[in-house]
Structures are given as structure tokens and as C-alpha cells.
Write an enzyme that holds these catalytic residues in place. Sequence first.
Site, mmCIF file in Angstrom:
data_model
loop_
_atom_site.group_PDB
_atom_site.id
_atom_site.type_symbol
_atom_site.label_atom_id
_atom_site.label_comp_id
_atom_site.label_asym_id
_atom_site.label_seq_id
_atom_site.Cartn_x
_atom_site.Cartn_y
_atom_site.Cartn_z
ATOM 1 N N GLU A 335 -3.185 -38.265 6.052
ATOM 2 C CA GLU A 335 -4.396 -37.474 5.856
ATOM 3 C C GLU A 335 -5.344 -37.657 7.038
ATOM 4 O OE1 GLU A 335 -4.903 -37.302 0.996
ATOM 5 O OE2 GLU A 335 -6.110 -38.727 2.129
ATOM 6 N N CYS A 336 -5.752 -36.572 7.667
ATOM 7 C CA CYS A 336 -6.801 -36.538 8.677
ATOM 8 C C CYS A 336 -6.546 -37.526 9.830
ATOM 9 C CB CYS A 336 -8.164 -36.765 8.033
ATOM 10 S SG CYS A 336 -9.537 -36.158 9.040
ATOM 11 N N GLY A 337 -7.119 -38.722 9.780
ATOM 12 C CA GLY A 337 -6.852 -39.695 10.828
ATOM 13 C C GLY A 337 -5.372 -39.994 10.944
ATOM 14 N N LEU A 339 -3.002 -37.860 10.307
ATOM 15 C CA LEU A 339 -2.456 -36.695 11.011
ATOM 16 C C LEU A 339 -2.592 -36.866 12.514
ATOM 17 C CD1 LEU A 339 -2.940 -32.932 10.373
ATOM 18 C CD2 LEU A 339 -3.959 -33.916 12.419
ATOM 19 N N SER A 433 -1.790 -33.708 7.026
ATOM 20 C CA SER A 433 -2.779 -32.689 6.692
ATOM 21 C C SER A 433 -4.181 -33.168 7.020
ATOM 22 C CB SER A 433 -2.686 -32.360 5.196
ATOM 23 O OG SER A 433 -3.773 -31.587 4.772
#
Length: 460
Positions: A335-337, A339, A433
Amino acid sequence: MPTTVSIPRLIIAGTHSGVGKTSIALGILARLRRMGWAPQPFKVGPDFIDPSLHTSVSGRVSRNLDSFLNTEAVNRDIFQHAAKGSRISVIEGAMGLFDGYSGSDERGSSAHMAKILSAPVILVVDASASCRSIAAVVKGFESFDPKIRVAGIFLNKVAGERHLTWLKESLSGHVKAKLVGHAFSDPKLHIAERHLGLIPAAEKSLPKEWMQRLDRQLKKQVNWPLLLKIARSAPLFCVPSRSLFPTPMPPRTTIAIARDAAFCFYYQDNLDLLKAYGAKLIPFSPMRDPLPKQAKGLYLGGGYPELWGKELAANKSLRRDIAAKSKAGFPVYAECGGLMYLGKTLRDFKGRTHPMTGALPYRTEMSRRMKLAYVQATSRKDNLISTKRERFAAHVFHFSDLKAEGKSHYSYELDDGKNKLSDGITSKNTLASYCHVHFASLPSLAKRFVDVCASSRKSC
């Protein structure tokens, strides 16, 4: 008949962002802990930083409550589940009391959560540039929504004793809420911030001297009997007949979870649900450790890889290992970081480029443009956590841009109310994501992740 229990509770909300509600909440939690009340902290909204600070001062893991990501029933379930063993629950609000999803929609707001939990509100007011007008501000908040009970007022950034006297005079006879406390202006009580907000507890951002300085004020300037009386005035709480937290299964697989200063954004309920569905979680640091040998899956949460790019790049053996395992079908959820870490390179705010794992074909670059939104995600195809056409709420909050190289395969369509976007890059059992997903919104997401890891023949 529904079961009811007594859960003393209150929401510490602000008139707007920046009034100091986090500092006040931290001071109240720390003092209540010293008083033996074992306070259970919560945070309204999709925030990972404030809960980490709550946890560090209260000794109990803070939980997120969010009326956009989760239904009213789920929020009540999370609340009562976490409140067990505590004598009082303290919920820190987000932004201003009535600020939420939009100007016309209360979802996601502290006010909406006050309704869901039938919780009285302590309103934190910045008194630094006002006097008699404070009464008008408080009166407006009291009357804006009659279903919200503003029970107490906390005056922050008071200039001195004379200013305090005038503020008390302005409130007297004009508002219903009682003054529960005040804090004088003190530049040494400023909390350091950066691009995503305050600095997480993982970086030891609350020095002992800071907490002691805050406590010296609140210890004598808060009417503690009145604050506790307000918390106890909350009505009996109806316990949900069915809980989203299943009876824990025996461990049937092992998931490595990245936990350090670079990866520290996790909803505690996500971790609890993974464990309940049979996952043993093993924390490790991508900056210095190898993957735990017994792991059958990997969870890379959000955080600050842009600040630790040099250290992440230095762990070459881990980067190579993750890339190889991802390409071989090892389950990886990011998730986010996370990704950002799975891409080829990361360019930080200073323009420095750091090699990342290269597990997926893209680069990420930091920008000064914030991407912030609640979204509805729809799965376009089966993936590591969801099946085709499943819908769930999520949240995005980042300053990086993704630069794809070659063809990328996306698992999600995101709807932020205005635009529809693609997200959720997949390759075999890897899913990366920008969405932060609260598994409580759809517990099958956690179960599917564990199921895939349990059936995987790949291990470290």
C-alpha cells in the site's frame, strides 16, 4: 434484547485544523493513564500518525474510526472491541468538528462519529487572536447540529491570566458548554511537522521533556472531575449482536510485515483481522533485515520510503530477494509507500534517485502536489485481496507520482466522486496500490490474503 454496557467516552474535537487538539488529546491521555484510568485512544479518520502518538503515551493501541470507510455498525463494533479493559475512551477528532467528506456530507467527520457513538464533545478552541468573539464561535458550534452535544470547551493558546479572565467573561451566560480547561501559549509545545503531517512515534517525535512541559499545564489547568463527569454522562452503549472479529483460527500461515520508520502506516484492525483468519505476523525492517525465512507472504504498508531511500537501497540482498520471489508468485501486498518500494526507482524531494526492488515495472517520483481523497474501489479482476466486481471504500494520501514503464495491469477502478482512475498494479500474486484499505470494511479482503498465503508453496 441487545446488550448494553457502560463505556465512559468523549470526543476531543476542534473548531478547525491546527487548533492543537492532538497536543491536548495526548496530554489528556497521558494524565489519565497516570491517574489509573487506562484510557483507550481512538482517532477519527484515515490517519496513521496521530494513532501512533496516542499509543506511545497511553500504553494502549489506538484505533481508527471512520464513517466513510466503514459502516456505523462496524465503527461501533471496533469501538466496543477496543474499549474492553479500559475505564474511559478518548477519541481525537479530525480537522474541524463538522468537516468530513464534503461541504454537504457529514460522513468522515467527528460530528458524525459523535452521533454514531453517542459521545459528548470537548471542543478545542484557538483563543490566540480572539476574546469576546469566542462565545459566538462556541455558540455557533453548539447550535449547528442539535444532535451533537458540545459538553465542554478547552481554550488553547491563551495569552495570559488577564486574557483568560476575559475569555471566561465572554463565555459566561452565553454558552451551555462548560469550560473544562485551558493551556497558555508556549512555543516550546509546538510539534514538528512535514509533508504528511506530524512525525510518527516510530521516530521518537515526543521527547520526554515535551510531555512533561505539557503535563505541567494540564495537570493544574484541567478540571479533571468535570472532564470525567462529562465522559461518564455518555449513555449506555449497545454492543453489536455480531462482531466482525471472528473467533481466531489457529495459525495456518506466516506473513512478514515491514515495520520500521520507512513503513509504519498500518490500521491495527487490519493486523488483528489477518491474525484472526490464521496469519502469524512477523515484523522486520526492510532497511536492515532479510525476509523472515518462514514467511509465506509479505505485507508492505505505507510510510516514508522517500525519507529513507538511501537506507532501503543499501539492503541490496533484500531488494533482489523480493523481486525474485514476486516474479515467482510469492504473495506480496503493498500500500502506497509499499508500492513505491516495489518499483524500479524512487526519486526523493531533493531529486536523488534510489534503486528499489524492481519487482514491478514503474518508477515513482516525489512532487509537491498532494493527492488526497476518499474513493470507492471496484475490482476489475481477481487479485490478492479481492475478487472481480467486489467494491470497497479506501483512502489515498500521497505526494508521489507513478511513472509506468511498459504495460501495467491494473486491478482496481477508483471513483473519487469526480473522476474514475486506475490503480492496483498486479503481477501474479503481487498487488501494489496507492489505496489504504481498512479490512474491516470488507473482512473477506483479509481472509483472501491469508488464504492465498496459506496455499502458496513459495516461502523465503
